[in-house]
Design an enzyme around this catalytic site. Structure first.
Site, PDB file in Angstrom:
ATOM      1  N   GLU A  38       5.353   2.812   2.691  1.00 35.18           N
ATOM      2  CA  GLU A  38       4.093   1.951   2.478  1.00 35.18           C
ATOM      3  C   GLU A  38       4.486   0.578   2.786  1.00 35.18           C
ATOM      4  O   GLU A  38       3.645  -0.454   2.644  1.00 35.18           O
ATOM      5  CB  GLU A  38       3.148   2.066   1.252  1.00 35.18           C
ATOM      6  CG  GLU A  38       2.623   3.452   1.403  1.00 35.18           C
ATOM      7  CD  GLU A  38       1.657   4.031   2.219  1.00 35.18           C
ATOM      8  OE1 GLU A  38       1.375   3.258   3.082  1.00 35.18           O
ATOM      9  OE2 GLU A  38       1.235   5.114   2.004  1.00 35.18           O
ATOM     10  N   HIS A  52      -7.671   7.939  -2.011  1.00 35.69           N
ATOM     11  CA  HIS A  52      -6.078   7.995  -2.056  1.00 35.69           C
ATOM     12  C   HIS A  52      -5.488   6.875  -3.250  1.00 35.69           C
ATOM     13  O   HIS A  52      -4.965   7.577  -3.941  1.00 35.69           O
ATOM     14  CB  HIS A  52      -5.475   7.210  -0.741  1.00 35.69           C
ATOM     15  CG  HIS A  52      -4.106   6.980  -0.683  1.00 35.69           C
ATOM     16  ND1 HIS A  52      -3.304   7.282   0.423  1.00 35.69           N
ATOM     17  CD2 HIS A  52      -3.289   6.941  -1.599  1.00 35.69           C
ATOM     18  CE1 HIS A  52      -1.917   7.165   0.216  1.00 35.69           C
ATOM     19  NE2 HIS A  52      -2.021   6.826  -1.042  1.00 35.69           N
ATOM     20  N   GLU A 109     -16.138  -7.647 -18.386  1.00 35.41           N
ATOM     21  CA  GLU A 109     -15.173  -8.670 -18.002  1.00 35.41           C
ATOM     22  C   GLU A 109     -14.842  -8.773 -16.465  1.00 35.41           C
ATOM     23  O   GLU A 109     -14.325  -9.552 -15.748  1.00 35.41           O
ATOM     24  CB  GLU A 109     -13.876  -7.968 -18.751  1.00 35.41           C
ATOM     25  CG  GLU A 109     -13.438  -8.508 -19.717  1.00 35.41           C
ATOM     26  CD  GLU A 109     -11.924  -8.547 -19.794  1.00 35.41           C
ATOM     27  OE1 GLU A 109     -11.594  -9.204 -20.587  1.00 35.41           O
ATOM     28  OE2 GLU A 109     -11.402  -7.307 -19.242  1.00 35.41           O
ATOM     29  N   HIS A 158      -2.569   5.388  -7.695  1.00 35.03           N
ATOM     30  CA  HIS A 158      -3.342   6.194  -7.502  1.00 35.03           C
ATOM     31  C   HIS A 158      -4.164   6.354  -8.839  1.00 35.03           C
ATOM     32  O   HIS A 158      -4.249   7.782  -9.576  1.00 35.03           O
ATOM     33  CB  HIS A 158      -2.799   7.650  -7.171  1.00 35.03           C
ATOM     34  CG  HIS A 158      -1.955   7.280  -5.631  1.00 35.03           C
ATOM     35  ND1 HIS A 158      -0.803   8.421  -5.734  1.00 35.03           N
ATOM     36  CD2 HIS A 158      -2.048   6.671  -4.878  1.00 35.03           C
ATOM     37  CE1 HIS A 158      -0.274   8.006  -4.609  1.00 35.03           C
ATOM     38  NE2 HIS A 158      -0.926   6.996  -4.188  1.00 35.03           N
ATOM     39  N   HIS A 160       0.616  -0.711  -5.290  1.00 35.18           N
ATOM     40  CA  HIS A 160      -0.184   0.349  -4.690  1.00 35.18           C
ATOM     41  C   HIS A 160      -0.050   1.653  -5.627  1.00 35.18           C
ATOM     42  O   HIS A 160       1.010   1.786  -6.229  1.00 35.18           O
ATOM     43  CB  HIS A 160       0.116   0.875  -3.391  1.00 35.18           C
ATOM     44  CG  HIS A 160      -0.277   2.086  -3.030  1.00 35.18           C
ATOM     45  ND1 HIS A 160      -1.597   2.381  -3.071  1.00 35.18           N
ATOM     46  CD2 HIS A 160       0.243   3.317  -2.740  1.00 35.18           C
ATOM     47  CE1 HIS A 160      -1.926   3.413  -2.534  1.00 35.18           C
ATOM     48  NE2 HIS A 160      -0.818   4.300  -2.537  1.00 35.18           N
TER      49      HIS A 160
HETATM   50  O1  2HA Z   1       4.828   6.213  -1.715  1.00 34.04           O
HETATM   51  O2  2HA Z   1       1.834   6.178  -2.746  1.00 34.04           O
HETATM   52  O3  2HA Z   1       0.765   5.944  -0.184  1.00 34.04           O
HETATM   53  C1  2HA Z   1       3.847   7.177  -2.038  1.00 34.04           C
HETATM   54  C2  2HA Z   1       2.492   6.795  -1.879  1.00 34.04           C
HETATM   55  C3  2HA Z   1       2.050   6.741  -0.386  1.00 34.04           C
HETATM   56 ZN    ZN Z   2      -0.431   6.436  -2.293  1.00 38.94          ZN
END
Ligand code: 2HA
Ligand code: ZN
Length: 272
Positions: free
Chosen positions: A116, A210, A169, A141, A139
């Site tokens: 990414e 995602h 909050e 998940h 980033h």
């Molecule tokens: O690196 O999260 O979006 C693995 C991820 C790809």
């Molecule tokens: Zn990801």
């Protein structure tokens, strides 16, 4: 030269990856972090003229020329960062208008930065234009934000309002709201450009089905942003299927904005 494994930015990054894994946000090789450093910070620990190898990036980002980043590696597991930082992390400098990265430390098994990387670097460039003190792109998940992107409208105003209503909050922590991208193929320049565009108006960008991108001036601030949004999404997922008897009204959200001196995203609350 001081030992880089003791550098505050490496220690902090290792702790952050470990903590994010512990939160369940980074299964397998999920998630990635990039942390911009100054040349002075890096020069305490590395000879900045000693380039280990160069890695092509596949995109251009001229404003990042000469900038240094500590980045997580592609295919690497957050749970393992603490046991082998020099394999799972890399320290790079951007050259040739963004087209090339020079590796100064890390990725010791021959690895490279996160898949990414375009979304990270383009987001850094976009955020620096809005906030010169931005340092971090993160980033991951988180399960409840992901779940919410299956059952809630992806309209940014609607998505933001729901999060604001789920916890007092939220409007204080992210008064600008969250931006939302529809499902897109990850790892591409296209999703990188789309993410960066969304970063112009908010520090949180949901990648539907995602995960989420967050940005901030420090690792802690960025983590805290995602943590607050994810908590709100958790409350939504716990309550969305139940009869809702009470909520935080727009009037209450205005009171919070006034009291904590934040400006809610224009048009996201009903006018008073
Ligand atoms: O690196 O999260 O979006 C693995 C991820 C790809
Ligand atoms: Zn990801």
């Amino acid at each position: 030269m001081k030992e880089i494994l003791n550098a505050p930015f490496v220690v902090e990054m290792v702790r952050m990856a470990t903590n994010m894994y512990a939160h369940g946000w980074d299964e397998r090789n999920g998630g990635n972090i990039s942390y911009m450093l100054s040349e002075a910070q890096v020069a305490e620990y590395l000879d900045t003229s000693a380039v280990l190898r160069t890695i092509p990036t596949g995109f251009e980002a001229p404003v990042l020329e000469g900038k240094y980043f500590l980045v997580t590696g592609t295919g690497k597991y957050f749970k393992n960062v603490q046991y082998a930082p020099e394999v799972n992390l890399g320290l790079i400098r951007i050259i040739e208008g963004g087209k090339t990265a020079e590796l100064l430390w890390g990725f010791a098994d021959g690895g490279r930065f996160t898949s990414e990387f375009p979304a990270h670097m383009m987001s850094h460039a976009a955020r620096l234009a809005v906030d010169p003190d931005n340092r971090v792109v993160m980033h991951c998940h988180p399960a409840n934000l992901l779940a919410m992107s299956y059952v809630h409208s992806l309209d940014e105003r609607a998505f933001t309002r729901t999060l604001w209503q789920m916890s007092t909050e939220c409007i204080v922590v992210f008064p600008e709201g969250v931006n939302v991208l529809p499902w897109m193929l990850c790892g591409t320049n296209e999703i990188g450009e789309a993410t960066a565009e969304k970063m112009a108006t908010a520090r949180l960008v949901v990648w539907s089905q995602h995960g989420i991108y967050g940005v901030g001036r420090s690792l802690d601030e960025t983590f805290g942003l995602i943590e607050t949004a994810e908590k709100a999404a958790e409350i939504y997922m716990k309550t969305a299927h139940l009869p809702i008897l009470n909520t935080i009204t727009d009037e209450a959200l205005w009171q919070l904005a006034d009291f904590f001196k934040v400006t809610p995203r224009d048009g996201f609350l009903s006018a008073r």
